[in-house]
Design a protein around this motif. Structure first.
Motif, PDB file in Angstrom:
ATOM      1  N   SER A   2       0.832  -1.201   0.000  1.00  0.00           N
ATOM      2  CA  SER A   2       0.000   0.000   0.000  1.00  0.00           C
ATOM      3  C   SER A   2       0.870   1.256   0.000  1.00  0.00           C
ATOM      4  O   SER A   2       2.050   1.225   0.350  1.00  0.00           O
ATOM      5  N   LYS A   3       0.253   2.364  -0.376  1.00  0.00           N
ATOM      6  CA  LYS A   3       0.969   3.645  -0.403  1.00  0.00           C
ATOM      7  C   LYS A   3       1.457   4.026   0.992  1.00  0.00           C
ATOM      8  O   LYS A   3       2.545   4.572   1.140  1.00  0.00           O
ATOM      9  N   ILE A   4       0.659   3.730   2.011  1.00  0.00           N
ATOM     10  CA  ILE A   4       1.068   4.040   3.387  1.00  0.00           C
ATOM     11  C   ILE A   4       2.300   3.221   3.753  1.00  0.00           C
ATOM     12  O   ILE A   4       3.276   3.759   4.285  1.00  0.00           O
ATOM     13  N   ASN A   5       2.291   1.932   3.435  1.00  0.00           N
ATOM     14  CA  ASN A   5       3.454   1.084   3.735  1.00  0.00           C
ATOM     15  C   ASN A   5       4.698   1.609   3.026  1.00  0.00           C
ATOM     16  O   ASN A   5       5.779   1.663   3.615  1.00  0.00           O
ATOM     17  N   GLU A   6       4.553   1.978   1.756  1.00  0.00           N
ATOM     18  CA  GLU A   6       5.688   2.500   0.983  1.00  0.00           C
ATOM     19  C   GLU A   6       6.222   3.783   1.599  1.00  0.00           C
ATOM     20  O   GLU A   6       7.436   3.955   1.730  1.00  0.00           O
ATOM     21  N   PHE A  28       0.159  -2.006   8.001  1.00  0.00           N
ATOM     22  CA  PHE A  28      -0.873  -1.067   8.441  1.00  0.00           C
ATOM     23  C   PHE A  28      -2.180  -1.835   8.386  1.00  0.00           C
ATOM     24  O   PHE A  28      -2.667  -2.159   7.303  1.00  0.00           O
ATOM     25  N   VAL A  29      -2.697  -2.203   9.548  1.00  0.00           N
ATOM     26  CA  VAL A  29      -3.840  -3.099   9.601  1.00  0.00           C
ATOM     27  C   VAL A  29      -4.906  -2.599  10.569  1.00  0.00           C
ATOM     28  O   VAL A  29      -4.606  -1.908  11.540  1.00  0.00           O
ATOM     29  N   LYS A  30      -6.139  -2.984  10.272  1.00  0.00           N
ATOM     30  CA  LYS A  30      -7.254  -2.678  11.157  1.00  0.00           C
ATOM     31  C   LYS A  30      -7.574  -3.941  11.947  1.00  0.00           C
ATOM     32  O   LYS A  30      -7.750  -5.012  11.375  1.00  0.00           O
ATOM     33  N   LEU A  37      -0.165   0.705  12.965  1.00  0.00           N
ATOM     34  CA  LEU A  37       0.969   0.826  12.060  1.00  0.00           C
ATOM     35  C   LEU A  37       2.127   0.134  12.767  1.00  0.00           C
ATOM     36  O   LEU A  37       2.612   0.613  13.792  1.00  0.00           O
ATOM     37  N   ARG A  38       2.500  -1.022  12.247  1.00  0.00           N
ATOM     38  CA  ARG A  38       3.544  -1.819  12.875  1.00  0.00           C
ATOM     39  C   ARG A  38       4.801  -1.799  12.021  1.00  0.00           C
ATOM     40  O   ARG A  38       4.742  -2.050  10.814  1.00  0.00           O
ATOM     41  N   VAL A  39       5.908  -1.510  12.668  1.00  0.00           N
ATOM     42  CA  VAL A  39       7.202  -1.463  12.005  1.00  0.00           C
ATOM     43  C   VAL A  39       8.101  -2.468  12.728  1.00  0.00           C
ATOM     44  O   VAL A  39       8.328  -2.346  13.930  1.00  0.00           O
ATOM     45  N   PHE A  40       8.553  -3.463  11.991  1.00  0.00           N
ATOM     46  CA  PHE A  40       9.403  -4.503  12.562  1.00  0.00           C
ATOM     47  C   PHE A  40      10.844  -4.244  12.139  1.00  0.00           C
ATOM     48  O   PHE A  40      11.121  -4.114  10.946  1.00  0.00           O
ATOM     49  N   ILE A  41      11.732  -4.166  13.131  1.00  0.00           N
ATOM     50  CA  ILE A  41      13.141  -3.856  12.875  1.00  0.00           C
ATOM     51  C   ILE A  41      14.014  -4.954  13.473  1.00  0.00           C
ATOM     52  O   ILE A  41      13.589  -5.688  14.360  1.00  0.00           O
ATOM     53  N   ASP A  42      15.250  -5.036  12.980  1.00  0.00           N
ATOM     54  CA  ASP A  42      16.143  -6.072  13.496  1.00  0.00           C
ATOM     55  C   ASP A  42      17.585  -5.702  13.184  1.00  0.00           C
ATOM     56  O   ASP A  42      17.860  -4.757  12.438  1.00  0.00           O
ATOM     57  N   LYS A  43      18.497  -6.470  13.763  1.00  0.00           N
ATOM     58  CA  LYS A  43      19.924  -6.460  13.428  1.00  0.00           C
ATOM     59  C   LYS A  43      20.449  -7.832  13.793  1.00  0.00           C
ATOM     60  O   LYS A  43      19.749  -8.627  14.438  1.00  0.00           O
ATOM     61  N   GLU A  44      21.649  -8.125  13.375  1.00  0.00           N
ATOM     62  CA  GLU A  44      22.212  -9.467  13.547  1.00  0.00           C
ATOM     63  C   GLU A  44      22.118  -9.963  14.988  1.00  0.00           C
ATOM     64  O   GLU A  44      21.752 -11.095  15.237  1.00  0.00           O
ATOM     65  N   SER A  45      22.422  -9.100  15.948  1.00  0.00           N
ATOM     66  CA  SER A  45      22.413  -9.516  17.360  1.00  0.00           C
ATOM     67  C   SER A  45      21.058  -9.313  18.027  1.00  0.00           C
ATOM     68  O   SER A  45      20.914  -9.533  19.224  1.00  0.00           O
ATOM     69  N   GLY A  46      20.057  -8.881  17.259  1.00  0.00           N
ATOM     70  CA  GLY A  46      18.729  -8.614  17.815  1.00  0.00           C
ATOM     71  C   GLY A  46      18.619  -7.178  18.294  1.00  0.00           C
ATOM     72  O   GLY A  46      19.625  -6.513  18.544  1.00  0.00           O
ATOM     73  N   VAL A  47      17.394  -6.678  18.397  1.00  0.00           N
ATOM     74  CA  VAL A  47      17.175  -5.310  18.861  1.00  0.00           C
ATOM     75  C   VAL A  47      16.648  -5.334  20.286  1.00  0.00           C
ATOM     76  O   VAL A  47      16.030  -6.297  20.719  1.00  0.00           O
TER      77      VAL A  47
END
Length: 156
Positions: A2-6, A28-30, A37-47
């Motif tokens: 979706s445009k919002i996700n982009e 982005f879900v109802k 609005l959920r944003v999932f982030i990470d890095k090799e050692s975890g966040v």
């Protein structure tokens, strides 16, 4: 997408690049009467929670500036967890040798849901080493038939 996700992805990427973090997914879900609005982030050692909080603050400032979302929503920034989704090419490559769960659009060898060790991925096909009862079997899955893929956790 979706445009919002982009838009959220484009706003989040510079923040994450600055912090040496990776964007895993935006959704982005109802749910019920509320939008998330959920944003999932990470890095090799975890966040950790501090990193999630900092990204949330910085992203919230950007979103407040632009105000691109009409609905009221809750912003959640978190780790994708142990069962991280596999979406991008590099996600599949990093998952080789690990236990994964795959759901397909149509049955492959009679199954639409499979769990096994991802033994190879060439950009077009995945090969899962599965154990079905007492026998081992390699299942080849065309990438375009994958509806959902994620790391899996084994409790055995």
């Amino acid at each position: 997408m979706s445009k919002i996700n982009e838009l959220v992805e484009s706003l989040t990427t510079p923040i994450l690049d600055d912090m040496n973090l990776e964007l895993v997914e935006v959704e982005f879900v109802k749910e019920g009467s509320s939008w998330f609005l959920r944003v999932f982030i990470d890095k090799e050692s975890g966040v950790d929670i501090e990193e999630c909080g900092l990204v949330s603050e910085r992203l919230s400032e950007k979103l407040d500036e632009l105000d691109p979302i009409q609905q009221n929503y809750f912003l959640e920034v978190s780790s994708p967890g142990a069962e991280r989704p596999l979406k991008k090419e590099k996600d599949f490559h990093k998952a080789i040798g690990k236990l994964v769960y795959v759901k397909t659009y149509e049955p492959i060898d009679g199954l639409k849901e499979m769990e096994g060790v991802l033994t190879s991925y060439d950009g077009e096909t995945l090969v899962l080493a599965m154990k079905i009862k007492t026998r081992k079997k390699n299942v080849t899955i065309p990438k375009e038939k994958v509806a959902k893929a994620r790391l899996a956790v084994s409790f055995s």
